[in-house]
Motif scaffolding. Structure first.
Motif, short mmCIF file in Angstrom:
data_model
loop_
_atom_site.label_atom_id
_atom_site.label_comp_id
_atom_site.label_asym_id
_atom_site.label_seq_id
_atom_site.Cartn_x
_atom_site.Cartn_y
_atom_site.Cartn_z
N GLU A 1 0.83 -1.20 0.00
CA GLU A 1 0.00 0.00 0.00
C GLU A 1 0.87 1.26 0.00
O GLU A 1 0.60 2.20 -0.74
N SER A 2 1.91 1.25 0.81
CA SER A 2 2.82 2.40 0.87
C SER A 2 3.53 2.59 -0.46
O SER A 2 3.67 3.73 -0.95
N LEU A 3 3.97 1.50 -1.07
CA LEU A 3 4.66 1.57 -2.35
C LEU A 3 3.73 2.12 -3.43
O LEU A 3 4.14 2.97 -4.24
N ASN A 4 2.48 1.67 -3.44
CA ASN A 4 1.53 2.16 -4.43
C ASN A 4 1.29 3.66 -4.28
O ASN A 4 1.17 4.38 -5.27
N ARG A 5 1.22 4.14 -3.04
CA ARG A 5 1.02 5.57 -2.81
C ARG A 5 2.19 6.38 -3.36
O ARG A 5 2.00 7.43 -3.99
N VAL A 6 3.42 5.90 -3.14
CA VAL A 6 4.60 6.60 -3.64
C VAL A 6 4.59 6.61 -5.17
O VAL A 6 4.91 7.63 -5.80
N CYS A 7 4.21 5.49 -5.78
CA CYS A 7 4.19 5.41 -7.24
C CYS A 7 3.10 6.31 -7.84
O CYS A 7 3.31 6.95 -8.87
N VAL A 8 1.95 6.36 -7.18
CA VAL A 8 0.89 7.24 -7.63
C VAL A 8 1.35 8.69 -7.55
O VAL A 8 1.14 9.50 -8.47
N THR A 9 2.00 9.04 -6.44
CA THR A 9 2.48 10.41 -6.27
C THR A 9 3.49 10.77 -7.35
O THR A 9 3.47 11.88 -7.89
N LEU A 10 4.38 9.83 -7.68
CA LEU A 10 5.36 10.08 -8.73
C LEU A 10 4.67 10.33 -10.07
O LEU A 10 5.03 11.27 -10.80
N ASN A 11 3.66 9.51 -10.40
CA ASN A 11 2.92 9.72 -11.64
C ASN A 11 2.25 11.10 -11.66
O ASN A 11 2.24 11.79 -12.68
N GLU A 12 1.69 11.49 -10.52
CA GLU A 12 1.05 12.80 -10.42
C GLU A 12 2.07 13.92 -10.65
O GLU A 12 1.78 14.89 -11.36
N ARG A 13 3.24 13.77 -10.06
CA ARG A 13 4.25 14.83 -10.18
C ARG A 13 4.79 14.93 -11.60
O ARG A 13 5.05 16.03 -12.10
N ILE A 14 4.97 13.80 -12.27
CA ILE A 14 5.42 13.83 -13.66
C ILE A 14 4.38 14.53 -14.52
O ILE A 14 4.70 15.39 -15.35
N THR A 15 3.11 14.16 -14.31
CA THR A 15 2.02 14.80 -15.07
C THR A 15 1.96 16.29 -14.79
O THR A 15 1.74 17.10 -15.69
N GLN A 16 2.18 16.67 -13.55
CA GLN A 16 2.08 18.07 -13.14
C GLN A 16 3.22 18.92 -13.69
O GLN A 16 3.00 20.05 -14.12
N TYR A 17 4.43 18.38 -13.68
CA TYR A 17 5.60 19.20 -13.99
C TYR A 17 6.14 19.05 -15.41
O TYR A 17 6.98 19.85 -15.83
N LEU A 18 5.64 18.07 -16.15
CA LEU A 18 6.10 17.94 -17.54
C LEU A 18 5.77 19.19 -18.36
O LEU A 18 6.62 19.67 -19.11
N PRO A 19 4.55 19.77 -18.24
CA PRO A 19 4.29 21.02 -18.96
C PRO A 19 5.22 22.16 -18.53
O PRO A 19 5.58 23.02 -19.34
N ILE A 20 5.62 22.16 -17.26
CA ILE A 20 6.53 23.19 -16.78
C ILE A 20 7.90 23.04 -17.45
O ILE A 20 8.53 24.03 -17.85
N LEU A 21 8.35 21.79 -17.62
CA LEU A 21 9.62 21.56 -18.30
C LEU A 21 9.55 22.05 -19.74
O LEU A 21 10.50 22.66 -20.25
N GLY A 22 8.43 21.78 -20.41
CA GLY A 22 8.26 22.28 -21.77
C GLY A 22 8.28 23.80 -21.81
O GLY A 22 8.87 24.40 -22.72
N PHE A 23 7.65 24.42 -20.83
CA PHE A 23 7.64 25.88 -20.74
C PHE A 23 9.06 26.41 -20.59
O PHE A 23 9.46 27.38 -21.26
N LEU A 24 9.84 25.79 -19.71
CA LEU A 24 11.22 26.23 -19.48
C LEU A 24 12.07 26.06 -20.74
O LEU A 24 12.91 26.91 -21.05
N LEU A 25 11.84 24.97 -21.49
CA LEU A 25 12.57 24.79 -22.74
C LEU A 25 12.20 25.87 -23.74
O LEU A 25 13.08 26.46 -24.39
N ARG A 26 10.91 26.17 -23.88
CA ARG A 26 10.48 27.17 -24.86
C ARG A 26 10.97 28.57 -24.50
O ARG A 26 11.05 29.44 -25.37
#
Length: 416
Positions: A59-84
């Motif tokens: 259960e703890s591992l799944n929570r960490v993995c879910v959080t990681l997926n959320e953070r990638i989804t959240q910050y990938l557009p920011i990375l694109g913004f910084l590149l542009r």
């Protein structure tokens, strides 16, 4: 494949992507600094993932993995913004001026990243990217990246940053909540019609405050209204910082509308325009607008139920009441923090005289004066300009950007 292995590979991939981005040429340091912060943030997730995997707690591992997926989804557009933000289509000449406005308005801790965006309207990630505190991320429409006359719209985006930095949502919440109560209790028949499931309630404050369903309606109205208040506040910041050129840029990019239904998160375009005209302090009739509000038209929102329609009407009514007060608050904030950046009619006319002689400004004092002169030149010469040789927009933008470079030189040399 085990979930921790998938997560590990995604984590490695996002960090590797950041490392590639950091090899870019950065014309200004804040983009590179932001990338470094984001990289550190994801490196910290590596430790959390490894610890969760060693624990054997699924259960703890799944929570960490879910959080990681959320953070990638959240910050990938920011990375694109910084590149542009490194792309040469950006008007790098204006960066210094915008940074100094931001530092005056928000504070010396403010950092700015400007980028061209594949979005028809300017946008901002305003100081609410939790791992990038103090960063104002401002995006301008890429197809207008060469048009210096839309720069005043960055003032609206800086307004979002000021809203978050000053925690103005908290400042306005009490007033909005009070007005929501007044609206409902003075229109009790409408309320009961919109919410028939609560028709047994009586407009007695002590009883209503004990009813969790009614209080949720108040919260919904307040939350929606605060979004509208923020947008009006940001318009007011833009007008205070740039004067009439904000209204002209607002009209150029948004009028009459984008052909879509009104966004629930915004006041009506026409209402925003009316506030700009009534409370902005500039006579827009001088730039050929007999009614600025009439320049805008949106398709009305359609609701499937009366309750949502009632909530929106309430929010609209509250914003109408607060409009002038919001503009006064914004103007006072700019006067207190950014007076050195505010426009001057005299300075604008001096620069306009230079532009009429095909010469950049010799001794500009503010970005606003330069752009206001650019708009005046555009209006004065639209009919007589030889568009066959080059576009008026390109010519004015060249004059404006050269003048902005002079502004930066004077600031750096201590002559501004």
């Amino acid at each position: 494949m085990k979930v921790e292995l998938s997560s590990q590979r995604k984590l490695d991939a996002i960090i590797a992507q950041i490392d590639k981005l950091m090899l870019s040429d950065f014309p200004h340091p804040d983009s590179e600094t932001a990338l470094g912060i984001v990289r550190t943030f994801f490196e910290e997730h590596r430790g959390r993932l490894e610890k969760a995997a060693r624990s054997g707690d699924t259960e703890s591992l799944n929570r960490v993995c879910v959080t990681l997926n959320e953070r990638i989804t959240q910050y990938l557009p920011i990375l694109g913004f910084l590149l542009r933000s490194t792309n040469v289509r950006n008007s790098f000449e204006t960066y210094d001026a915008i940074v100094h406005i931001a530092k005056s308005l928000i504070g010396p801790q403010a950092r700015v990243v400007m980028s061209s965006e594949w979005d028809a309207s300017p946008l901002a990630y305003p100081l609410n990217v939790s791992i990038l505190p103090g960063f104002a991320l401002i995006g301008m429409p890429t197809y207008q990246s060469g048009n210096a006359l839309i720069l005043p719209l960055a003032g609206h985006e800086l307004g979002h940053c000021a809203w978050v930095d000053r925690n103005l949502e908290k400042v306005y919440t009490t007033r909005v909540d009070e007005l929501a109560w007044n609206y409902i209790t003075s229109r009790w028949h409408e309320f009961r019609s919109a919410f028939p499931e609560h028709s047994h309630l009586q407009p007695i404050a002590a009883q209503l405050r004990q009813n969790m369903f009614f209080m949720q309606i108040i919260d919904d109205i307040t939350a929606l209204c605060l979004q509208h208040v923020e947008e009006v506040f940001c318009d007011a910041i833009g007008v205070a910082l740039f004067g009439s050129s904000f209204a002209l840029a607002f009209h150029y990019l948004l009028a009459p509308s984008h052909g879509q239904m009104r966004s629930l998160s915004y006041p009506e375009l026409g209402v925003r325009a009316r506030f700009i005209e009534q409370y902005g302090g500039y006579d827009l009739a001088k730039v050929d607008f007999t009614s600025f509000e009439a320049e805008f038209s949106e398709l009305p929102l359609k609701f499937e139920n009366r309750s949502d329609s009632f909530i929106l009407r309430c929010a609209d009514s509250i914003v109408e009441i607060l409009g002038e007060h919001i503009f006064q608050d914004a103007q006072e904030m700019v006067a207190q923090t950014c007076s050195m950046h505010m426009p001057s009619d005299l300075e604008t006319d001096n620069i306009l005289h230079m532009f009429e002689n095909s010469t950049p400004a010799r001794a500009p004092k503010t970005l606003a004066d330069i752009i206001n002169a650019g708009w005046k030149y555009t209006i004065n010469n639209e009919e007589s300009f030889d568009h066959a040789r080059r576009s008026l927009s390109d010519w004015v933008s060249e004059l404006v950007l050269k003048s902005v470079e002079v502004l930066e030189f004077r600031r750096r040399s201590g002559n501004a």
